[in-house]
Write a protein that holds these residues in place. Structure first.
Motif, PDB file in Angstrom:
ATOM      1  N   GLY A   1      -3.998   9.002  -5.010  1.00  0.00           N
ATOM      2  CA  GLY A   1      -4.267   8.343  -3.737  1.00  0.00           C
ATOM      3  C   GLY A   1      -5.039   7.053  -3.914  1.00  0.00           C
ATOM      4  O   GLY A   1      -4.632   5.989  -3.414  1.00  0.00           O
ATOM      5  N   HIS A   2      -6.169   7.103  -4.645  1.00  0.00           N
ATOM      6  CA  HIS A   2      -6.938   5.848  -4.778  1.00  0.00           C
ATOM      7  C   HIS A   2      -6.323   4.908  -5.812  1.00  0.00           C
ATOM      8  O   HIS A   2      -6.538   3.696  -5.752  1.00  0.00           O
ATOM      9  CB  HIS A   2      -8.429   6.098  -5.015  1.00  0.00           C
ATOM     10  N   TYR A   3      -5.514   5.464  -6.721  1.00  0.00           N
ATOM     11  CA  TYR A   3      -4.772   4.617  -7.672  1.00  0.00           C
ATOM     12  C   TYR A   3      -3.769   3.751  -6.892  1.00  0.00           C
ATOM     13  O   TYR A   3      -3.714   2.534  -7.060  1.00  0.00           O
ATOM     14  CB  TYR A   3      -4.070   5.549  -8.650  1.00  0.00           C
ATOM     15  N   GLU A   4      -3.001   4.399  -6.031  1.00  0.00           N
ATOM     16  CA  GLU A   4      -2.004   3.671  -5.226  1.00  0.00           C
ATOM     17  C   GLU A   4      -2.688   2.668  -4.308  1.00  0.00           C
ATOM     18  O   GLU A   4      -2.220   1.539  -4.129  1.00  0.00           O
ATOM     19  CB  GLU A   4      -1.188   4.690  -4.426  1.00  0.00           C
ATOM     20  N   TRP A   5      -3.808   3.054  -3.723  1.00  0.00           N
ATOM     21  CA  TRP A   5      -4.578   2.160  -2.840  1.00  0.00           C
ATOM     22  C   TRP A   5      -5.020   0.927  -3.638  1.00  0.00           C
ATOM     23  O   TRP A   5      -5.020  -0.201  -3.122  1.00  0.00           O
ATOM     24  CB  TRP A   5      -5.781   2.927  -2.292  1.00  0.00           C
ATOM     25  N   THR A   6      -5.373   1.140  -4.890  1.00  0.00           N
ATOM     26  CA  THR A   6      -5.863   0.049  -5.746  1.00  0.00           C
ATOM     27  C   THR A   6      -4.764  -0.989  -6.021  1.00  0.00           C
ATOM     28  O   THR A   6      -5.057  -2.191  -6.110  1.00  0.00           O
ATOM     29  CB  THR A   6      -6.420   0.637  -7.058  1.00  0.00           C
ATOM     30  N   PHE A   7      -3.508  -0.544  -6.136  1.00  0.00           N
ATOM     31  CA  PHE A   7      -2.425  -1.516  -6.350  1.00  0.00           C
ATOM     32  C   PHE A   7      -2.438  -2.562  -5.234  1.00  0.00           C
ATOM     33  O   PHE A   7      -2.287  -3.763  -5.480  1.00  0.00           O
ATOM     34  CB  PHE A   7      -1.052  -0.836  -6.345  1.00  0.00           C
ATOM     35  N   GLU A   8      -2.567  -2.094  -4.006  1.00  0.00           N
ATOM     36  CA  GLU A   8      -2.528  -3.020  -2.869  1.00  0.00           C
ATOM     37  C   GLU A   8      -3.781  -3.889  -2.833  1.00  0.00           C
ATOM     38  O   GLU A   8      -3.722  -5.058  -2.429  1.00  0.00           O
ATOM     39  CB  GLU A   8      -2.354  -2.247  -1.559  1.00  0.00           C
ATOM     40  N   TRP A   9      -4.899  -3.336  -3.281  1.00  0.00           N
ATOM     41  CA  TRP A   9      -6.144  -4.130  -3.351  1.00  0.00           C
ATOM     42  C   TRP A   9      -5.926  -5.301  -4.309  1.00  0.00           C
ATOM     43  O   TRP A   9      -6.310  -6.432  -4.004  1.00  0.00           O
ATOM     44  CB  TRP A   9      -7.296  -3.245  -3.811  1.00  0.00           C
ATOM     45  N   PHE A  10      -5.287  -5.038  -5.437  1.00  0.00           N
ATOM     46  CA  PHE A  10      -4.997  -6.122  -6.387  1.00  0.00           C
ATOM     47  C   PHE A  10      -3.963  -7.090  -5.812  1.00  0.00           C
ATOM     48  O   PHE A  10      -4.107  -8.311  -5.936  1.00  0.00           O
ATOM     49  CB  PHE A  10      -4.477  -5.555  -7.713  1.00  0.00           C
ATOM     50  N   ARG A  11      -2.909  -6.559  -5.203  1.00  0.00           N
ATOM     51  CA  ARG A  11      -1.849  -7.434  -4.683  1.00  0.00           C
ATOM     52  C   ARG A  11      -2.419  -8.399  -3.647  1.00  0.00           C
ATOM     53  O   ARG A  11      -2.058  -9.580  -3.615  1.00  0.00           O
ATOM     54  CB  ARG A  11      -0.716  -6.607  -4.061  1.00  0.00           C
ATOM     55  N   ALA A  12      -3.330  -7.927  -2.820  1.00  0.00           N
ATOM     56  CA  ALA A  12      -3.918  -8.778  -1.789  1.00  0.00           C
ATOM     57  C   ALA A  12      -4.754  -9.898  -2.397  1.00  0.00           C
ATOM     58  O   ALA A  12      -4.945 -10.945  -1.771  1.00  0.00           O
ATOM     59  CB  ALA A  12      -4.766  -7.928  -0.844  1.00  0.00           C
ATOM     60  N   ARG A  13      -5.250  -9.708  -3.611  1.00  0.00           N
ATOM     61  CA  ARG A  13      -6.130 -10.723  -4.233  1.00  0.00           C
ATOM     62  C   ARG A  13      -5.415 -11.612  -5.242  1.00  0.00           C
ATOM     63  O   ARG A  13      -5.769 -12.780  -5.367  1.00  0.00           O
ATOM     64  CB  ARG A  13      -7.317 -10.021  -4.906  1.00  0.00           C
ATOM     65  N   GLY A  14      -4.438 -11.078  -5.918  1.00  0.00           N
ATOM     66  CA  GLY A  14      -3.788 -11.871  -6.964  1.00  0.00           C
ATOM     67  C   GLY A  14      -2.281 -11.781  -6.963  1.00  0.00           C
ATOM     68  O   GLY A  14      -1.651 -12.221  -7.932  1.00  0.00           O
ATOM     69  N   GLY A  15      -1.716 -11.228  -5.898  1.00  0.00           N
ATOM     70  CA  GLY A  15      -0.265 -11.105  -5.821  1.00  0.00           C
ATOM     71  C   GLY A  15       0.289 -10.110  -6.831  1.00  0.00           C
ATOM     72  O   GLY A  15      -0.455  -9.411  -7.521  1.00  0.00           O
TER      73      GLY A  15
END
Lengths: 184, 174
Positions: free
Chosen positions: A9-23
């Motif tokens: 759950g938090h692994y998947e959430w982290t992908f989007e956290w990165f995408r929002a900051r660095g694409g």
């Protein structure tokens, strides 16, 4: 504390956290640098040293620990996984967690580059519903992926009635990159 | 949006799995993720990542704490550590506070067993995530110790005036 129980759950959430900051490039860099080259160094070491025998050893341990529903087939030339119940995608589906647009890409995101460094390429399909298959061969082996049922027999996930879903089917051919795919 | 699972009204954990405990090797990925964020965004970026996790990913937990107060906090942590492989933690509660006595941190234990280099500020994640989860529920957390064992106290916000002293949280080492 961040736990292992709901890690996916938090692994998947982290992908989007990165995408929002660095694409997407930052997400890909995370999968390779943090997961393939740091977290999963034991996988890289096993497979680089032992090839297909190392794959059997690594995935037997990790898929059992994650309580996956899967079947592995190994010959001298190819290692195949038929994933019938992906534990991590299943966790996300059951809990309604979907922050990042394609969670399934994370496997090719770290396994692909790791296998490239070890001298292997991947044929792979995932249906975004917790089912996928992998065939891993030496980069020098130009053999195409097996026909359904020919290599793994009845456990071939492609023979399941629920293999084809309304969700997109992503296909990778002799790939090592999460973006080297076609979607149908 | 994160949506709690269908059984959330009974299960203290908002996200439920079919296996009773997590896979310890996931601690390797958590440690590696912290190292990656630290390298890319620095310590303030890592603290922001932890805070965002606490506020957003753990929002369903905060909602339960807001509704249930300290008993809900205690119930959550008991269920949480029961699902973490190798954890040795006792949870005690009073009317206004919940204390976690972490005798064996499962993450530090596993990282050491695997011979991994632990991010030195690893233990700070418990403060920043815990505080982000607790604040909207009108609670706060203070942590002493770290590097394998610690004490975490979740209290009513009005009862605690001094801020967390980060020097009280030990650096983690192999």
């Amino acid at each position: 504390m961040l736990g292992s129980y709901d890690f996916c759950g938090h692994y998947e959430w982290t992908f989007e956290w990165f995408r929002a900051r660095g694409g997407e490039p930052l997400v890909r860099e995370y999968w390779d640098e943090a997961i393939a080259k740091d977290s999963q160094t034991h996988a890289a070491a096993l497979i680089s040293a032992k090839g297909i025998a190392g794959m059997k050893e690594y995935w037997a341990h990790t898929l059992a620990e994650e309580a996956a529903g899967y079947h592995c087939t190994a010959t001298e030339k190819v290692f195949r996984i038929d994933m019938h119940e992906c534990p991590s995608k299943g966790f996300l589906i059951r809990n309604g967690l979907a922050q990042y647009h394609d969670y399934c890409d994370h496997c090719m995101g770290w396994i692909g580059p790791m296998l490239k460094r070890a001298g292997f390429v991947v044929d792979h399909q995932h249906n975004h519903c917790g089912k996928c298959w992998w065939e891993i061969r030496a980069t020098s082996d130009a053999a195409p992926p097996s026909e359904p049922g020919k290599l793994s027999g009845e456990p071939d996930v492609r023979l399941r009635a629920d293999w084809e879903q309304p969700t997109p089917l992503d296909t990778f051919r002799r790939a090592n990159d999460p973006d080297d795919k076609t979607t149908s | 949006m994160n949506q709690p699972n269908a059984s959330s009204s009974r299960d203290p954990l908002p996200y439920a799995d079919t296996k009773p405990v997590g896979a310890a090797d996931f601690y390797l990925a958590i440690n590696a993720t912290f190292r990656f964020v630290l390298g890319k965004f620095g310590i303030e970026g890592l603290r922001q990542y932890w805070t965002d996790l606490g506020v957003k990913y753990f929002a369903p937990v905060t909602a339960r704490w807001s509704a249930g107060g300290p008993p809900a906090v205690a119930e959550y942590w008991r269920a949480f550590f029961a699902a973490e492989p190798g954890a040795e933690v006792s949870v005690s509660e009073s009317k206004d506070a919940v204390t976690l006595d972490v005798k064996v941190c499962p993450a530090i234990k596993h990282l050491r067993a695997q011979g991994r280099e632990i991010v030195p500020c690893f233990c700070q994640h418990c403060y920043f995530i815990g505080e982000a989860m607790a604040a909207p529920a009108d609670m706060t957390v203070r942590i002493e110790g770290g590097n394998g064992s610690c004490r975490q106290t979740f209290s009513r916000r009005a009862a605690v005036t001094a801020p967390q002293d980060l020097a009280q949280i030990k650096e983690a080492r192999c």
